[in-house]
Motif scaffolding. Structure first.
Motif: not given
Length: 350
Positions: A57-67, A137-149
């Motif tokens: 459902y969420k499809r990992l479209k936001s930083m929150t979803d990634v976390y 601007r800061a809570r993006t999918l890209t930043y979410g993936v980078i911080t997760s890595l």
């Protein structure tokens, strides 16, 4: 790490008589295996449900979803090791040195990464509520993936000692899975305990305390209908984290003092072993509560769960009708820099 699941402490045979710890071992055999089994079952089902909802459902479209997704993966890694530890505490280690290293390493990576992603969730809420405009601007999918890595890299690196030093060996007709350190083993044990206390409690707790203090102050200033609910969620996260993890870390610290022979009383050592079993089991339960804390208290997740069961009413037919629906329009981030932005961010953070 020496302080994680070091059952040889419970079964120690090298202590001088009359400091026998047979009673500690018998207590562990009775208490820990069924508890670990329950934690494994509920942790597995709950976190798999989280992963399914996020992907479907969420499809990992936001930083929150990634976390949230990474937090669920961390908990799954953690619970994956529990059946092995359940058998170990009930009998002895029978899985060989290779699995001893792998299971110990997987357990500790899940341990660290889970706490780190809880910390990142706090930072995510802080940005969403305290700096709502900047968060766009800061809570993006890209930043979410980078911080997760980055978090996974830190967890993997911090867990390397247990991979290097864990081994399976037989002593007094019992086979153990524990770390054997070179040189002064007491120093290594103390350093291991300090690492867990610093990385696993002090740093995350300090960051969480800062974030939630700022969040509460911000919510008290802004006039928003969701303020009371947000404050309740914040306190729930903090209280649950403190209740389930602080006792375990306190006992680990006291174990370090025993290793340094600051405390040499046999009765105190035995009571500390009982406390270690109890607080460690309590900390394990926390991985089952993460889905409840971060999802089941949220309106969106309940809606997705209902939708999931509606589309998968016949599981024995392999969810024939479980097509992946389109993401709801309400998931699209708002671009407005008005009070509605704050409403959206608070709702998303909850």
């Amino acid at each position: 790490m020496e302080t994680t699941l070091d059952y040889s402490n419970y079964y120690s045979f090298d202590l001088p008589s009359p400091c026998s710890k047979g009673g500690v071992r018998d207590f562990g055999k009775l208490f820990l295996p069924p508890l670990y089994s329950l934690v494994f079952l509920f942790g597995l089902l709950g976190n798999l449900m989280v992963v399914l909802v996020l992907l479907k459902y969420k499809r990992l479209k936001s930083m929150t979803d990634v976390y949230l997704f990474n937090l669920a993966i961390s908990d799954l890694l953690f619970v994956f090791s529990l059946p092995f530890w359940a058998y170990y505490v009930a009998d002895q280690w029978v899985f060989g040195t290779a699995l001893c290293k792998i299971i110990s390493y997987v357990y500790l990576v899940g341990f660290y990464s889970g706490i780190f992603f809880i910390m990142l969730m706090s930072v995510d809420r802080y940005l969403a509520i305290v700096h709502a405009i900047f968060a766009l601007r800061a809570r993006t999918l890209t930043y979410g993936v980078i911080t997760s890595l980055v978090i996974w890299s830190v967890a993997i690196f911090a867990s390397l000692p247990v991979l290097l030093f864990s081994t399976s060996y037989t002593e007094n007709n019992n086979t153990y899975c524990k770390e054997k350190y070179p040189g002064n083993s007491t120093t290594w044990k103390v350093l291991s305990s300090l690492e867990i206390n610093i990385l696993g409690l002090l740093i995350p707790l300090g960051i969480m305390f800062f974030c939630y203090t700022k969040i509460i102050k911000t919510l008290q200033r802004c006039k928003n209908d969701k303020k009371n609910k947000a404050v309740k969620m914040i306190f729930a996260v903090m209280v649950v984290f403190l209740v389930f993890w602080i006792p375990y870390n306190i006992v680990l610290f006291l174990e370090s003092l025993v290793e340094l022979e600051i405390f040499q009383d046999c009765t105190f050592s035995m009571e500390l072993d009982y406390a270690l079993q109890a607080t460690e089991a309590l900390a394990f339960v926390h991985c089952c509560l993460n889905p409840v804390i971060y999802f089941f208290l949220g309106e969106k997740f309940r809606k997705y769960i209902k939708q999931l069961f509606k589309t998968c009413r016949r599981p024995l037919r392999f969810c024939k009708y479980c097509s992946f629906p389109q993401v709801y329009a309400s998931e699209t981030p708002s671009s407005s820099h008005t009070q509605s932005t704050m409403d959206h961010e608070i709702h998303d953070a909850l």
